[in-house]
Every structure is written in structure tokens, then in C-alpha cells.
Write a protein that holds these residues in place. Structure first.
Motif, PDB file in Angstrom:
ATOM      1  N   GLU A 401       0.798  -0.968  -0.059  1.00 40.60           N
ATOM      2  CA  GLU A 401       0.080  -0.110   0.257  1.00 40.60           C
ATOM      3  C   GLU A 401       0.498   0.945   0.163  1.00 40.60           C
ATOM      4  OE1 GLU A 401      -3.600   2.179   2.682  1.00 40.60           O
ATOM      5  OE2 GLU A 401      -2.537   0.425   2.979  1.00 40.60           O
ATOM      6  N   ALA A 402       1.518   1.328   0.271  1.00 36.32           N
ATOM      7  CA  ALA A 402       2.893   2.383   0.284  1.00 36.32           C
ATOM      8  C   ALA A 402       3.430   2.058  -0.919  1.00 36.32           C
ATOM      9  CB  ALA A 402       4.230   2.236   1.298  1.00 36.32           C
ATOM     10  N   HIS A 403       3.678   1.874  -1.270  1.00 37.22           N
ATOM     11  CA  HIS A 403       4.242   1.994  -3.110  1.00 37.22           C
ATOM     12  C   HIS A 403       3.955   3.327  -3.621  1.00 37.22           C
ATOM     13  CE1 HIS A 403       5.900  -2.203  -2.932  1.00 37.22           C
ATOM     14  NE2 HIS A 403       6.318  -1.374  -1.966  1.00 37.22           N
ATOM     15  N   THR A 404       4.199   3.760  -3.938  1.00 40.21           N
ATOM     16  CA  THR A 404       3.587   4.910  -5.742  1.00 40.21           C
ATOM     17  C   THR A 404       4.216   4.850  -6.662  1.00 40.21           C
ATOM     18  OG1 THR A 404       2.642   6.902  -5.838  1.00 40.21           O
ATOM     19  CG2 THR A 404       4.975   6.779  -4.345  1.00 40.21           C
ATOM     20  N   SER A 405       3.430   5.419  -7.739  1.00 42.56           N
ATOM     21  CA  SER A 405       3.765   5.465  -8.911  1.00 42.56           C
ATOM     22  C   SER A 405       4.711   6.424  -9.780  1.00 42.56           C
ATOM     23  CB  SER A 405       2.805   5.128  -9.949  1.00 42.56           C
ATOM     24  OG  SER A 405       1.671   3.612  -9.764  1.00 42.56           O
ATOM     25  N   VAL A 406       5.724   6.574 -10.221  1.00 38.14           N
ATOM     26  CA  VAL A 406       6.466   7.290 -10.746  1.00 38.14           C
ATOM     27  C   VAL A 406       6.486   7.199 -12.666  1.00 38.14           C
ATOM     28  CG1 VAL A 406       7.890   7.603  -8.524  1.00 38.14           C
ATOM     29  CG2 VAL A 406       8.317   6.623 -10.275  1.00 38.14           C
ATOM     30  N   GLY A 407       7.681   7.892 -12.806  1.00 34.78           N
ATOM     31  CA  GLY A 407       7.330   7.836 -14.005  1.00 34.78           C
ATOM     32  C   GLY A 407       8.157   6.942 -14.946  1.00 34.78           C
ATOM     33  N   THR A 408       8.982   6.487 -13.959  1.00 37.81           N
ATOM     34  CA  THR A 408       9.743   5.037 -13.892  1.00 37.81           C
ATOM     35  C   THR A 408       9.218   3.452 -13.548  1.00 37.81           C
ATOM     36  OG1 THR A 408      11.687   5.693 -13.971  1.00 37.81           O
ATOM     37  CG2 THR A 408      11.549   2.973 -14.133  1.00 37.81           C
ATOM     38  N   PRO A 409       8.909   2.296 -13.766  1.00 37.77           N
ATOM     39  CA  PRO A 409       7.887   1.261 -13.866  1.00 37.77           C
ATOM     40  C   PRO A 409       8.635   0.607 -12.699  1.00 37.77           C
ATOM     41  CG  PRO A 409       7.679   1.581 -16.064  1.00 37.77           C
ATOM     42  CD  PRO A 409       8.242   2.689 -15.781  1.00 37.77           C
ATOM     43  N   PRO A 410       7.998   0.224 -11.789  1.00 35.75           N
ATOM     44  CA  PRO A 410       9.281  -0.748 -10.261  1.00 35.75           C
ATOM     45  C   PRO A 410      10.065  -2.047 -11.653  1.00 35.75           C
ATOM     46  CG  PRO A 410       7.287  -0.283  -9.811  1.00 35.75           C
ATOM     47  CD  PRO A 410       7.470  -0.079 -10.868  1.00 35.75           C
ATOM     48  N   VAL A 501      13.616  -0.056  -7.571  1.00 36.07           N
ATOM     49  CA  VAL A 501      13.438  -1.481  -6.496  1.00 36.07           C
ATOM     50  C   VAL A 501      11.397  -1.225  -7.068  1.00 36.07           C
ATOM     51  CG1 VAL A 501      13.265  -3.270  -4.885  1.00 36.07           C
ATOM     52  CG2 VAL A 501      15.523  -2.011  -5.401  1.00 36.07           C
ATOM     53  N   ALA A 502      11.277   0.032  -6.201  1.00 33.91           N
ATOM     54  CA  ALA A 502       9.886   0.582  -6.044  1.00 33.91           C
ATOM     55  C   ALA A 502      10.563   2.117  -5.297  1.00 33.91           C
ATOM     56  CB  ALA A 502       9.709  -0.383  -4.351  1.00 33.91           C
ATOM     57  N   SER A 503       9.114   2.673  -5.541  1.00 32.51           N
ATOM     58  CA  SER A 503       9.025   4.291  -4.919  1.00 32.51           C
ATOM     59  C   SER A 503       8.158   4.404  -3.963  1.00 32.51           C
ATOM     60  CB  SER A 503       8.528   5.071  -6.023  1.00 32.51           C
ATOM     61  OG  SER A 503       7.466   4.341  -6.811  1.00 32.51           O
ATOM     62  N   PHE A 504       8.546   5.062  -2.940  1.00 31.63           N
ATOM     63  CA  PHE A 504       7.350   5.310  -1.587  1.00 31.63           C
ATOM     64  C   PHE A 504       6.430   6.190  -1.761  1.00 31.63           C
ATOM     65  CE2 PHE A 504       9.993   1.333  -0.790  1.00 31.63           C
ATOM     66  CZ  PHE A 504      10.041   0.934  -0.084  1.00 31.63           C
ATOM     67  N   GLY A 505       5.345   6.450  -1.313  1.00 34.77           N
ATOM     68  CA  GLY A 505       4.607   7.762  -0.863  1.00 34.77           C
ATOM     69  C   GLY A 505       5.718   8.272   0.690  1.00 34.77           C
ATOM     70  N   GLY A 506       6.078   9.321   0.948  1.00 35.69           N
ATOM     71  CA  GLY A 506       6.864   9.681   2.539  1.00 35.69           C
ATOM     72  C   GLY A 506       7.833   8.661   2.623  1.00 35.69           C
ATOM     73  N   VAL A 507       8.610   8.349   4.448  1.00 37.37           N
ATOM     74  CA  VAL A 507       9.428   7.653   4.537  1.00 37.37           C
ATOM     75  C   VAL A 507       8.258   6.333   5.194  1.00 37.37           C
ATOM     76  CG1 VAL A 507      10.818   7.754   6.211  1.00 37.37           C
ATOM     77  CG2 VAL A 507      11.304   9.747   4.748  1.00 37.37           C
ATOM     78  N   ARG A 508       8.580   5.067   4.292  1.00 37.89           N
ATOM     79  CA  ARG A 508       7.739   4.559   5.476  1.00 37.89           C
ATOM     80  C   ARG A 508       9.050   3.012   5.402  1.00 37.89           C
ATOM     81  NH1 ARG A 508       2.822   3.561   4.058  1.00 37.89           N
ATOM     82  NH2 ARG A 508       1.507   5.755   3.459  1.00 37.89           N
ATOM     83  N   PRO A 509       9.708   3.267   6.543  1.00 42.27           N
ATOM     84  CA  PRO A 509      10.645   2.430   7.159  1.00 42.27           C
ATOM     85  C   PRO A 509      10.459   0.754   6.289  1.00 42.27           C
ATOM     86  CG  PRO A 509      11.285   4.064   8.503  1.00 42.27           C
ATOM     87  CD  PRO A 509       9.784   4.623   7.970  1.00 42.27           C
ATOM     88  N   ARG A 510       8.805   0.685   7.301  1.00 44.26           N
ATOM     89  CA  ARG A 510       9.237  -1.007   7.635  1.00 44.26           C
ATOM     90  C   ARG A 510       9.142  -1.197   5.585  1.00 44.26           C
ATOM     91  NH1 ARG A 510       3.706  -2.929  10.613  1.00 44.26           N
ATOM     92  NH2 ARG A 510       5.585  -2.357  12.448  1.00 44.26           N
ATOM     93  N   GLU A 511       8.352  -0.885   5.360  1.00 46.75           N
ATOM     94  CA  GLU A 511       8.065  -0.914   3.540  1.00 46.75           C
ATOM     95  C   GLU A 511       9.230  -0.790   2.460  1.00 46.75           C
ATOM     96  OE1 GLU A 511       6.250   0.904   5.499  1.00 46.75           O
ATOM     97  OE2 GLU A 511       3.957  -0.080   5.002  1.00 46.75           O
ATOM     98  N   LEU A 512      10.289  -0.141   3.249  1.00 52.02           N
ATOM     99  CA  LEU A 512      11.425   0.039   2.616  1.00 52.02           C
ATOM    100  C   LEU A 512      12.722  -0.935   3.130  1.00 52.02           C
ATOM    101  CD1 LEU A 512      13.582   2.329   1.306  1.00 52.02           C
ATOM    102  CD2 LEU A 512      14.490   3.646   3.143  1.00 52.02           C
ATOM    103  N   PHE A 513      12.770  -1.411   4.646  1.00 52.95           N
ATOM    104  CA  PHE A 513      13.560  -2.611   4.863  1.00 52.95           C
ATOM    105  C   PHE A 513      13.017  -3.572   4.183  1.00 52.95           C
ATOM    106  CE2 PHE A 513      14.418  -5.903   7.274  1.00 52.95           C
ATOM    107  CZ  PHE A 513      15.968  -5.891   8.480  1.00 52.95           C
TER     108      PHE A 513
END
Length: 537
Positions: A401-410, A501-513
């Protein structure tokens, strides 16, 4: 831990040893030849934007001094101009088209050799042809025949020894595919053509010896490489016949045959083949040992250098910290699938582009459709040439859920934006690749005008820095003013080879890990390691 054994000292093997050295991994480079490369002006390579950037990061200075970045692309059919496309700095604003770099292969090889000779982590063994390969749980042992008969011990082995790979044969790996997909006559010459700096593709040229297709690709100092597509099973091309082609082609483009200096000629045949396996325990294949392609303007060396960038950081991770089999297996899963997709696209296009005649020639717009396919192959675009995306990689984290879309697909290569490094210097993002660690990029508009000592300790930065320090693998925190399709405070996690790998909407330490853990292939396997520290006789 023992060094990595790299078999084959062509551009791919040299690049792999340099890429490993950049990440602190020693290697032994077994060169079958005495270490001298044949100078052949007609044997050239075209590097796309990503592979040219890799070569420069590895210390290859030949790109600037002996290579030429095309300023444009021109395609013609019979007597008509079908398309003219500015490239690089000459591209239209807002719609840049990357400009390939064209240089002689011997110049690239020599520059890579120079970089290798200056690196203490790479040992080159000339006149070393292997004849025995043995594996055990802790490493690989190979024997080289006379005149330098000896045994070598390595932690891993990578066969970069070309289309007739001895490593592939010793591993008993099949190499199926198609033979003689295309034949070309080629000439390198110095002359003045009407389109300095532009690459030219001319289909069905109107002169008698033009054949189905001829290309002209510029090199520095007024040198051009000309390629004529030959019938698959035509007669041998004699020197006199090739000279006639040269004179007719120059006259067709210039109105009359201009003065020219012929530097080199040749005839070569392209094959399409793909090794069934790219990894057998601690042994891997890369470059022409793993795949052959090159029809329709595609470049096999491009794919070989992409093999290098994909494999080097995975071997470095295991060499320094240990790695799971998921990480090491992902090399074959990602790269073999990418090359298979490229071969499939070429094989599907060949009947359309090379079939000739029939109703296809009468379909409106078919010439432009054919031109678009060939342009893709030559310029590195579309399914025939674009850098690969590893969207279905076994290293891809599950969607959260924390993932967000940017101009580059994962899974796709990231955009080369300007970033601020930890020491405060502004660099291109590509300059931070290939160092064996993950990149975490915060999109923070305005940081370019703020004093770094203020924004480094303000807002989300302290929390994000702590999250990066807590990752299961080493990460580097970078900041950028903007990224295509990203809003403020977006956080990008990027692999060491530059794929998102992935992009996140804000700082998400658990999802980043969790995403960082996925990209390292999960928990490190319990691996036996050799007690030997050198393993070199």
C-alpha cells in the motif's frame, strides 16, 4: 575468500573484472591470447546510453577520444527521405533522443585493458586456455594448458570466452538457435559524405549494387563504416565486387564517387543463439558465451555489458556478505529473459523486413512501419533495442500500500537525474551506480537552493537517514530536486545496477526494509567458504 575467475579477456571479460574491482572483489582474468588485440577499423561497436555510461564508469576513456556520438539518424527508401531524427543535444526540447556512441572495438578493448592494468585487484594471465573445470561447495578449480599450465582456484567462475566458449562446453550447456540469420559486407573508409555525424540507413537504394539495404555509421576523423545486407546464401564477395559496391554507393549518395581512403573490409555472418542455462552452481556465462544476436541493427556487446552490470553486484554481495541462491539465480532469470525477448522481437520482425515483395509492399504506411522497426534496432529503442526492464524479477518486492507510482515502472532503469551526494557534491545519478550498494533517493524540491547543513537535519531527512542505516544491506542516501512523475517527499529505492526496486509515498521504514530485503534475495544461505585467501599459483 578466493578471487573470481573470469575466462576471456574481450570487452565483456575486461568489463566484468573492472566492475568487480570497483566493488572490492579481486579477480583473475584468464586470457587465451597473448594480450595483444588485432586492429580492425571495420570491426566497430555501437554503445547505447546506458552501456556507454557503464564503460565510462569503468574508466574507459576511449569513448571521448576515439568514439563519436551521433548527431542524427537519417533513413531513406529508394530515392526518398523517410525520416530524419536529431539525436542527443540536437534533439527537440522536451523529447530527447539518446545518441549512441560508435567506436572501433579494438579501441574499446585497449581502453579497458589500460584500466585493468592500473587496477591492483585484477590479475591478468595471458596465454591461458582452460581445459578442465571442477566445482565443489566452496569454489571452482580450473586447469590451463601449456604454455602456462597450472591450476587456478576461485570462489566463482564466469565464462566470457565468446561464441565458441570452452566454459560452456565444459559445463555441457546446450546453445540452440538459428545459423546465418543475416550476412553483411562491410568496409571502413575515410571520405566526405553529405551528412557528417549522422548515421544513415538506406533501404532499396536505386543503384545496381546497392542490394536490399546499406547503412553508413560515422566514426571520428571522417571515417565511416558501411554495411551492405547480403543474400543469406549468396555468392562469395570478392575484393573487386566490394570495391564496386563502395564506389557505386558513394556515387549514389554524392552524385559522383568522391575521393576516399579504404581502411578495412570484411564479410560477417550473424547468428541468433541462446544458452539454455546461464548458471551451473558457481559457474556463470556472460556475453557471447551466453547469447548471440545482432540482426536488424541490434548490438550483442550492449547485452554483454548489461550482463556484466547485472552479475557484478550480485557476486560482490556474496563475496563480501554472503548471498541467497535467489539472488544468484536471479542473474539467469533476469538476463536470459531479457535477451530471449530481444531475440524473439528480432525473429518476429525478420520475415516482415526481409521477406520482400508481395502485398506488404502495397500496404499504405508499410515503409514507415518497417523504418520504425529498423530505427529501434539501430538506436536502442523499443523491443529491439531499449534497455531491459526486470518487472518480473524474483527480486521484485510484493506490491504494498505504501508504494506509489513515478515515471519509471518498477524493474525499469531509472532516469539519470542530478542528485546531491552525501559529501554535498552534485552529480548525475548514474555516477553513483556500480558501487555494490542500494541507492535511496529522496525527491525534495528546493534543496538545490537551501544550505545543505539546514535541510540535512530538517523535515523527513533524519527519519529517512535512520531508515537507510537500518537496511539489511548497505544503502546510500541521495537527494534530488525532482524526478519524472514523482511528487515531493517520494522515496526511490534503486538497485546497484540502476533499476528501480520500488517508490514510496513518504518515508516508510518498514516497507523500505522489506523491499531492500527482497532485492538481496532474502536471508543469506549458509554457505561454506574456502579457507584459502589467494588461491593463485
Amino acid at each position: 575468500m578466493d578471487p573470481v575467475i573470469v575466462v576471456g579477456a574481450g570487452p565483456v571479460g575486461l568489463a566484468l573484472s573492472l566492475a568487480l574491482a570497483a566493488q572490492g572483489v579481486p579477480s583473475v582474468l584468464l586470457d587465451e591470447d597473448p594480450g595483444k588485440d588485432e586492429t580492425r577499423p571495420a570491426r566497430t561497436v555501437v554503445l547505447r546510453e546506458d552501456t556507454a555510461a557503464l564503460a565510462e564508469r569503468l574508466g574507459c576513456k576511449a569513448l571521448r577520444h576515439e568514439g563519436l556520438q551521433w548527431s542524427g539518424w537519417r533513413s531513406m527508401r529508394r530515392r526518398q527521405l523517410v525520416r530524419e531524427l536529431p539525436l542527443g543535444e540536437d534533439s527537440p526540447e522536451g523529447d530527447p533522443s539518446p545518441a549512441p556512441v560508435h567506436l572501433p572495438q579494438h579501441a574499446l578493448t585497449r581502453a579497458l585493458r589500460d584500466a585493468v592494468s592500473a587496477h591492483e585487484l585484477v590479475r591478468v594471465a595471458p596465454s591461458s586456455r582452460i581445459d578442465t573445470l571442477e566445482q565443489d561447495p566452496t569454489g571452482v578449480t580450473v586447469h590451463t594448458r601449456e604454455p602456462n599450465a597450472t591450476w587456478w582456484r576461485g570462489s566463482y567462475l564466469v565464462g566470457c570466452d565468446g561464441a565458441r566458449s570452452t566454459v560452456r562446453k565444459l559445463l555441457d550447456i546446450r546453445f540452440p538457435g538459428r545459423t546465418a540469420v543475416e550476412r553483411h559486407a562491410v568496409a571502413a573508409l575515410r571520405a566526405e559524405l553529405p551528412w557528417p555525424g549522422q548515421a544513415v540507413l538506406h533501404r532499396l537504394p536505386p543503384w545496381r549494387t546497392g542490394g536490399a539495404e546499406v547503412t553508413a555509421r560515422p566514426l571520428p576523423d571522417g571515417v565511416w563504416r558501411l554495411d551492405w545486407l547480403l543474400p543469406p546464401r549468396g555468392e562469395l564477395v570478392t575484393p573487386d565486387a566490394l570495391i564496386t559496391r563502395v564506389r557505386d554507393t558513394l556515387a549514389g549518395w554524392c552524385g559522383e564517387t568522391p575521393p576516399y581512403e579504404l581502411l578495412d573490409t570484411g564479410v560477417y555472418t550473424l547468428h541468433h543463439r541462446l544458452a539454455l542455462r546461464w548458471r551451473v552452481d558457481r559457474a556463470f556465462l556472460a556475453g557471447d558465451a551466453a547469447h548471440l544476436l545482432g540482426a536488424l541493427g541490434t548490438q550483442g556487446l550492449d547485452e554483454g555489458l548489461r550482463d556484466v552490470e547485472n552479475l557484478a553486484w550480485k557476486l560482490a554481495q556474496d563475496w563480501h556478505h554472503g548471498a541467497s541462491d535467489v539472488l544468484l539465480d536471479s542473474y539467469q532469470a533476469e538476463r536470459r529473459a531479457a535477451v530471449a525477448s530481444r531475440l524473439r522481437a528480432a525473429d518476429q520482425s525478420l520475415p516482415i523486413l526481409r521477406g520482400g515483395g508481395g502485398l506488404r509492399t502495397l500496404v499504405p504506411g508499410s515503409a514507415r512501419g518497417h523504418d520504425a522497426l529498423l530505427t529501434d534496432g539501430h538506436l536502442g529503442c523499443g523491443p529491439l533495442g531499449a534497455p531491459p526492464s526486470y518487472s518480473h524479477s524474483p527480486l521484485a518486492p510484493p506490491r504494498a500500500e505504501a508504494h506509489t507510482s513515478v515515471g519509471t515502472p518498477p524493474g525499469a532503469p531509472v532516469a539519470d537525474v542530478r542528485v546531491t551526494a552525501p559529501d554535498g557534491t552534485a552529480v548525475r545519478l548514474r555516477e553513483r551506480l556500480g558501487q555494490g550498494h542500494l541507492l535511496v533517493v529522496l525527491v525534495a524540491p528546493g534543496t538545490g537552493v537551501w544550505d545543505r547543513r539546514h535541510w540535512k537535519t530538517a523535515g523527513v531527512m533524519p527519519r529517512l537517514a535512520a531508515a537507510v542505516d537500518a537496511l539489511p544491506v548497505k544503502g546510500e542516501l541521495l537527494v534530488t530536486e525532482s524526478y519524472p512523475g514523482a511528487s515531493a517527499h517520494t522515496v526511490l529505492l534503486i538497485r546497484p545496477d540502476g533499476h528501480l526496486v520500488a517508490s514510496f509515498g513518504g518515508v516508510r521504514p518498514r516497507e523500505l526494509f522489506a523491499a531492500a530485503d527482497a532485492v538481496r534475495g532474502g536471508a543469506v544461505r549458509a554457505a561454506l567458504r574456502s579457507d584459502q585467501t589467494a588461491g593463485i599459483n
